[in-house]
Design an enzyme around this catalytic site. Structure first.
Site, PDB file in Angstrom:
ATOM      1  N   GLU A 178      67.781  16.483  27.990  1.00 54.21           N
ATOM      2  CA  GLU A 178      67.705  17.580  28.206  1.00 54.21           C
ATOM      3  C   GLU A 178      68.939  17.801  29.383  1.00 54.21           C
ATOM      4  O   GLU A 178      69.514  16.972  29.684  1.00 54.21           O
ATOM      5  CB  GLU A 178      66.556  18.047  28.625  1.00 54.21           C
ATOM      6  CG  GLU A 178      65.805  17.445  29.828  1.00 54.21           C
ATOM      7  CD  GLU A 178      64.507  17.881  30.245  1.00 54.21           C
ATOM      8  OE1 GLU A 178      63.952  18.719  29.501  1.00 54.21           O
ATOM      9  OE2 GLU A 178      63.976  17.364  31.027  1.00 54.21           O
ATOM     10  N   THR A 218      58.354  30.410  33.611  1.00 57.21           N
ATOM     11  CA  THR A 218      59.163  31.478  34.262  1.00 57.21           C
ATOM     12  C   THR A 218      59.720  32.468  33.267  1.00 57.21           C
ATOM     13  O   THR A 218      60.162  32.034  32.005  1.00 57.21           O
ATOM     14  CB  THR A 218      60.041  30.413  35.001  1.00 57.21           C
ATOM     15  OG1 THR A 218      59.743  29.519  35.756  1.00 57.21           O
ATOM     16  CG2 THR A 218      61.013  31.341  35.819  1.00 57.21           C
ATOM     17  N   LYS A 240      55.294  22.030  30.923  1.00 58.28           N
ATOM     18  CA  LYS A 240      55.813  22.258  32.139  1.00 58.28           C
ATOM     19  C   LYS A 240      54.903  22.062  33.333  1.00 58.28           C
ATOM     20  O   LYS A 240      54.197  23.145  33.790  1.00 58.28           O
ATOM     21  CB  LYS A 240      56.654  23.642  32.123  1.00 58.28           C
ATOM     22  CG  LYS A 240      57.615  23.591  33.250  1.00 58.28           C
ATOM     23  CD  LYS A 240      58.583  24.843  32.820  1.00 58.28           C
ATOM     24  CE  LYS A 240      59.944  24.842  33.763  1.00 58.28           C
ATOM     25  NZ  LYS A 240      60.680  26.070  33.252  1.00 58.28           N
TER      26      LYS A 240
END
Length: 263
Positions: free
Chosen positions: A167, A22, A134
């Site tokens: 995270e 992204t 990802k």
């Protein structure tokens, strides 16, 4: 194939067989493209995808970005159509999908005033072969985001099954103690974000030191400062965590200025 129509036989739809990145678009330009390209290439190799035409992908991404001012571009790559079953087709033809959306205006306030975060009850799976990349399998994050929304915070500190800090829900997490920045090494879980890598590459130019490792929630609780990062938000300070308010964010501000000048 760029901007392909999604087939019901697509392996990304049926098995999450793919990956994405992204990208923040500013003034019609892709930010940190070299970092995104490295992310895509790493995922391609780790998942055993055939060679991809990254030159064409970049040209198409530039074309999408040129039509926007401040926006978000998502590049999704799947292994293409594969029929029924987990086995790979004899001829793999990856598909590339791109979509562009508006920049979330709330992020401007998050960067300036900070965000509130809590501690996630749900634990992240540990030891995955897909750690740090990802992939299209984001169900953990979907449920974690629902947990964050239900508790009224913007983000959560997510730990693995061994209670080690990993995270945020859709961010990398940093905390500071005595001018040392700490963050998870992401060896067993989590996503290695491009903004995180930007910090790791540039911390040597800062007044601070960096330490990667395995940490407990108590380490974050004892921090002088906490901040998060992702490719669209860039860097945002944490103003509230564990019933404690934070008012000064010198380390986060330093990296905010750095990435602003670099963009």
């Amino acid at each position: 194939m760029l901007d392909a129509n999604l087939s019901t036989l697509d392996r990304g739809l049926n098995y999450g067989d793919g990956f994405f990145t992204t990208i923040l678009v500013q003034s019609g330009k892709l930010t940190l493209w070299d970092y995104h390209l490295k992310r895509l290439k790493r995922a391609q190799l780790q998942l055993g995808f055939p060679s991809l035409d990254f030159v064409t992908i970049k040209k198409d991404a530039d074309k999408h970005a040129s039509k926007a001012n401040n926006a978000v571009l998502k590049v999704t790559i799947t292994r293409g159509e594969g029929g029924r079953g987990y086995g790979l087709p004899e001829c793999v033809k990856p598909s590339v999908f791109m979509s562009i959306s508006e920049f979330p205006q709330s992020y401007i306030n998050f960067r300036d005033s900070g965000i509130s975060i809590g501690i996630a009850k749900q634990r992240l799976a540990s030891g995955s072969a897909f750690s740090s990349i990802k992939t299209l399998n984001r169900l953990e994050q979907v449920l974690l985001k629902r947990e964050a929304d239900s508790t009224g915070v913007v983000d959560l500190v997510c730990c693995d099954i061994f209670d080690q800090v990993v995270e945020g829900v859709a961010s990398n997490l940093f905390w500071v103690k005595d001018k040392v920045i700490y963050t998870s090494d992401l060896d067993s879980a989590g996503v290695a974000g491009v903004q995180r890598q930007f910090l790791l590459d540039n911390v040597k130019h800062s007044p601070y030191q960096i330490q990667l490792g395995k940490f407990k929630i108590e380490d974050v609780v004892a921090a002088d400062e906490i901040f998060v990062s992702n490719s669209v938000l860039q860097f945002a300070p944490v103003n509230t965590f564990n019933e404690r308010n934070y008012e000064r964010f010198p380390v986060c501000r330093w990296f905010q200025n750095l990435v602003k000048n670099a963009s």
